[in-house]
Design an enzyme around this catalytic site. Structure first.
Site, mmCIF file in Angstrom:
data_model
loop_
_atom_site.group_PDB
_atom_site.id
_atom_site.type_symbol
_atom_site.label_atom_id
_atom_site.label_comp_id
_atom_site.label_asym_id
_atom_site.label_seq_id
_atom_site.Cartn_x
_atom_site.Cartn_y
_atom_site.Cartn_z
ATOM 1 N N GLU A 42 -35.551 22.884 -14.216
ATOM 2 C CA GLU A 42 -34.544 21.986 -13.619
ATOM 3 C C GLU A 42 -34.417 20.676 -14.402
ATOM 4 O O GLU A 42 -35.258 20.373 -15.263
ATOM 5 C CB GLU A 42 -34.902 21.694 -12.162
ATOM 6 C CG GLU A 42 -36.258 21.022 -11.997
ATOM 7 C CD GLU A 42 -36.352 20.114 -10.781
ATOM 8 O OE1 GLU A 42 -35.446 19.277 -10.574
ATOM 9 O OE2 GLU A 42 -37.353 20.230 -10.052
ATOM 10 N N SER A 88 -34.285 19.352 2.930
ATOM 11 C CA SER A 88 -33.708 19.591 1.604
ATOM 12 C C SER A 88 -32.891 20.869 1.545
ATOM 13 O O SER A 88 -33.290 21.905 2.098
ATOM 14 C CB SER A 88 -34.824 19.665 0.561
ATOM 15 O OG SER A 88 -34.286 20.036 -0.689
ATOM 16 N N ALA A 89 -31.782 20.791 0.833
ATOM 17 C CA ALA A 89 -30.955 21.979 0.593
ATOM 18 C C ALA A 89 -31.704 23.018 -0.241
ATOM 19 O O ALA A 89 -31.289 24.180 -0.302
ATOM 20 C CB ALA A 89 -29.654 21.587 -0.097
ATOM 21 N N ASP A 90 -32.820 22.625 -0.860
ATOM 22 C CA ASP A 90 -33.634 23.602 -1.609
ATOM 23 C C ASP A 90 -34.061 24.758 -0.705
ATOM 24 O O ASP A 90 -34.149 25.910 -1.140
ATOM 25 C CB ASP A 90 -34.926 22.949 -2.151
ATOM 26 C CG ASP A 90 -34.671 21.933 -3.250
ATOM 27 O OD1 ASP A 90 -33.512 21.804 -3.691
ATOM 28 O OD2 ASP A 90 -35.639 21.254 -3.649
ATOM 29 N N VAL A 140 -33.698 21.665 -7.520
ATOM 30 C CA VAL A 140 -34.150 23.058 -7.388
ATOM 31 C C VAL A 140 -33.003 23.922 -6.858
ATOM 32 O O VAL A 140 -32.718 24.999 -7.397
ATOM 33 C CB VAL A 140 -35.393 23.146 -6.475
ATOM 34 C CG1 VAL A 140 -35.695 24.590 -6.087
ATOM 35 C CG2 VAL A 140 -36.593 22.518 -7.170
ATOM 36 N N LYS A 159 -44.767 18.367 -1.456
ATOM 37 C CA LYS A 159 -45.458 17.088 -1.596
ATOM 38 C C LYS A 159 -45.778 16.506 -0.229
ATOM 39 O O LYS A 159 -45.096 16.795 0.745
ATOM 40 C CB LYS A 159 -44.507 16.155 -2.327
ATOM 41 C CG LYS A 159 -45.217 15.078 -3.017
ATOM 42 C CD LYS A 159 -44.297 14.375 -3.921
ATOM 43 C CE LYS A 159 -44.637 14.786 -5.315
ATOM 44 N NZ LYS A 159 -43.592 14.456 -6.228
ATOM 45 N N LYS A 186 -27.706 13.001 -9.418
ATOM 46 C CA LYS A 186 -28.587 14.073 -8.935
ATOM 47 C C LYS A 186 -27.704 15.084 -8.204
ATOM 48 O O LYS A 186 -27.013 14.730 -7.248
ATOM 49 C CB LYS A 186 -29.629 13.465 -7.985
ATOM 50 C CG LYS A 186 -30.529 14.470 -7.297
ATOM 51 C CD LYS A 186 -31.494 13.759 -6.360
ATOM 52 C CE LYS A 186 -32.107 14.726 -5.369
ATOM 53 N NZ LYS A 186 -32.830 14.031 -4.294
ATOM 54 N N ASP A 192 -33.376 15.271 7.951
ATOM 55 C CA ASP A 192 -33.495 15.317 6.490
ATOM 56 C C ASP A 192 -34.307 16.548 6.067
ATOM 57 O O ASP A 192 -35.536 16.538 6.062
ATOM 58 C CB ASP A 192 -34.131 14.017 5.959
ATOM 59 C CG ASP A 192 -34.022 13.919 4.446
ATOM 60 O OD1 ASP A 192 -33.620 14.912 3.811
ATOM 61 O OD2 ASP A 192 -34.330 12.839 3.904
HETATM 62 N N1 PSU Z 1 -40.333 16.757 -5.850
HETATM 63 C C1 PSU Z 1 -40.969 16.271 -6.924
HETATM 64 N N2 PSU Z 1 -40.280 15.917 -8.029
HETATM 65 C C2 PSU Z 1 -38.913 16.047 -8.084
HETATM 66 C C3 PSU Z 1 -38.233 16.575 -6.940
HETATM 67 C C4 PSU Z 1 -38.981 16.918 -5.851
HETATM 68 O O1 PSU Z 1 -42.173 16.153 -6.899
HETATM 69 O O2 PSU Z 1 -38.316 15.695 -9.110
HETATM 70 C C5 PSU Z 1 -36.748 16.777 -7.018
HETATM 71 C C6 PSU Z 1 -36.414 18.256 -7.264
HETATM 72 O O3 PSU Z 1 -35.294 18.324 -8.128
HETATM 73 C C7 PSU Z 1 -36.039 18.757 -5.891
HETATM 74 C C8 PSU Z 1 -35.341 17.548 -5.343
HETATM 75 O O4 PSU Z 1 -35.193 19.886 -5.910
HETATM 76 O O5 PSU Z 1 -36.138 16.454 -5.766
HETATM 77 C C9 PSU Z 1 -35.223 17.576 -3.830
HETATM 78 O O6 PSU Z 1 -34.404 16.533 -3.428
HETATM 79 P P1 PSU Z 1 -33.873 16.489 -1.931
HETATM 80 O O7 PSU Z 1 -35.091 16.270 -1.086
HETATM 81 O O8 PSU Z 1 -32.922 15.330 -1.899
HETATM 82 O O9 PSU Z 1 -33.204 17.804 -1.686
HETATM 83 MN MN MN Z 2 -32.738 14.989 1.810
#
Ligand code: PSU
Ligand code: MN
Length: 304
Positions: free
Chosen positions: A25, A141-143, A107, A160, A87, A139
């Site tokens: 990524e 994540s869309a992941d 991701v 994490k 992003k 909140d």
């Molecule tokens: N966790 C990490 N490092 C990162 C990310 C997550 O330790 O760089 C990044 C990844 O690209 C992950 C994104 O897909 O943050 C998730 O963001 P969000 O929670 O806004 O979906």
């Molecule tokens: Mn989010």
């Protein structure tokens, strides 16, 4: 508009020949690490993949076009611009494409591009998840939804501790996503090897992981898989230190009313600052460890 993924020559040749390819990524480059460590790490990941038998396809959006496989100059560009690059998660892809902009893919967005390109294995540091307090902020994540609908196996070092790990595991269960711990009983928590949560499944060799990826694809399940790979022991961080920094960073984010796509980069940056960058070295080490495992899985996969 070009709806095809633009492949680098190396990635195209490998895919055509049925050779192992893994996706990487780009949010981790522009938002996850500072310059110049982000640039050096991104290039080193590609070398490590090679050494273990796979071609690495770093994914991003450049001038509104989807890419899998970037040149060193393109990686340097994303690394130098850092958080100025947007992003991009799944929902941002059509917007950035129509505007002809650049995007660093999360991701979720990287899985989407990888799947379009025909890549089945993907290595990263950490996936997004269900945030602490999500019962009021929503909140999530869309992941996690992407994992529920796109057949790509993602190797990471676990959710994490800025996330609610228990809720993240529940959500992945609902989405029908296997979570397989590599040589561990419990799910790792990124900077530490043990979150205290039992992993839904365990695998002790790469062949078994490759067979799981093959089964998922062979059945046409149209959903992904998370393979959690604990950080190498010598890089593991003190859980107390990480916990304290995490709690502080989460409180600050609330106070500053940080929301949406800004949340994760803010927390990562503050934790790095609060731990005097010890977290950066750990982050780099675990990413290398994941790239290595992903390359071995891709190489073990049935080629067709
Ligand atoms: N966790 C990490 N490092 C990162 C990310 C997550 O330790 O760089 C990044 C990844 O690209 C992950 C994104 O897909 O943050 C998730 O963001 P969000 O929670 O806004 O979906
Ligand atoms: Mn989010």
């Amino acid at each position: 508009m070009n709806y095809n993924v633009i492949l680098s020559d190396e990635v195209r040749e490998a895919l055509e020949a049925g050779k192992p390819v893994i996706a990487l990524e780009s949010t981790i480059i522009s938002h996850g690490m500072p310059y110049p460590e982000n640039y050096k790490t991104a290039l080193a990941c590609q070398r490590i993949a090679h050494r273990h038998g796979a071609v690495a396809a770093t994914c991003a959006i450049l001038n509104g076009e989807l890419h899998a496989g970037l040149s060193d100059d393109e990686i340097r560009y994303l690394a130098e611009k850092g958080p100025e690059v947007k992003k991009v998660s799944r929902r941002d892809i059509p917007v950035v494409m129509a505007k002809g902009e650049d995007g660093a893919t999360t991701v979720a967005a990287t899985m989407f591009i990888a799947h379009l390109a025909g890549i089945k294995v993907f290595a990263t540091g950490g996936i997004g998840g269900v945030h602490r307090g999500a019962e009021t902020t929503m909140d999530i994540s869309a992941d996690l939804n992407e994992l529920g609908r796109t057949p790509v196996a993602v190797v990471c070092a676990g959710p994490k501790s800025v996330l609610d790990i228990g809720l993240t595991l529940e959500y992945l269960e609902t989405q029908g996503v296997p979570v397989v711990a590599f040589r561990a009983d419990n799910v790792p928590a990124f900077y530490t090897r043990d979150s205290g949560f039992k992993a839904p499944c365990r695998a002790d060799d790469v062949e078994e992981l490759s067979a799981m990826v093959d089964a998922m694809n062979g059945l046409g399940m149209n959903s992904g898989m998370v393979i959690v790979n604990p950080i190498p022991e010598n890089y593991e961080m003190d859980p107390d230190k990480i916990d304290k920094a995490t709690i502080k960073a989460v409180k600050e984010a609330e106070k500053l009313h940080i929301t949406g796509r800004e949340v994760t980069p803010f927390l990562l940056k503050r934790i790095a600052e609060l731990t005097d960058n010890a977290s950066l070295d750990a982050n780099i080490a675990l990413v290398y460890n994941n790239v290595r495992l992903a390359a071995l899985i891709a190489a073990g996969e049935e080629q067709n």
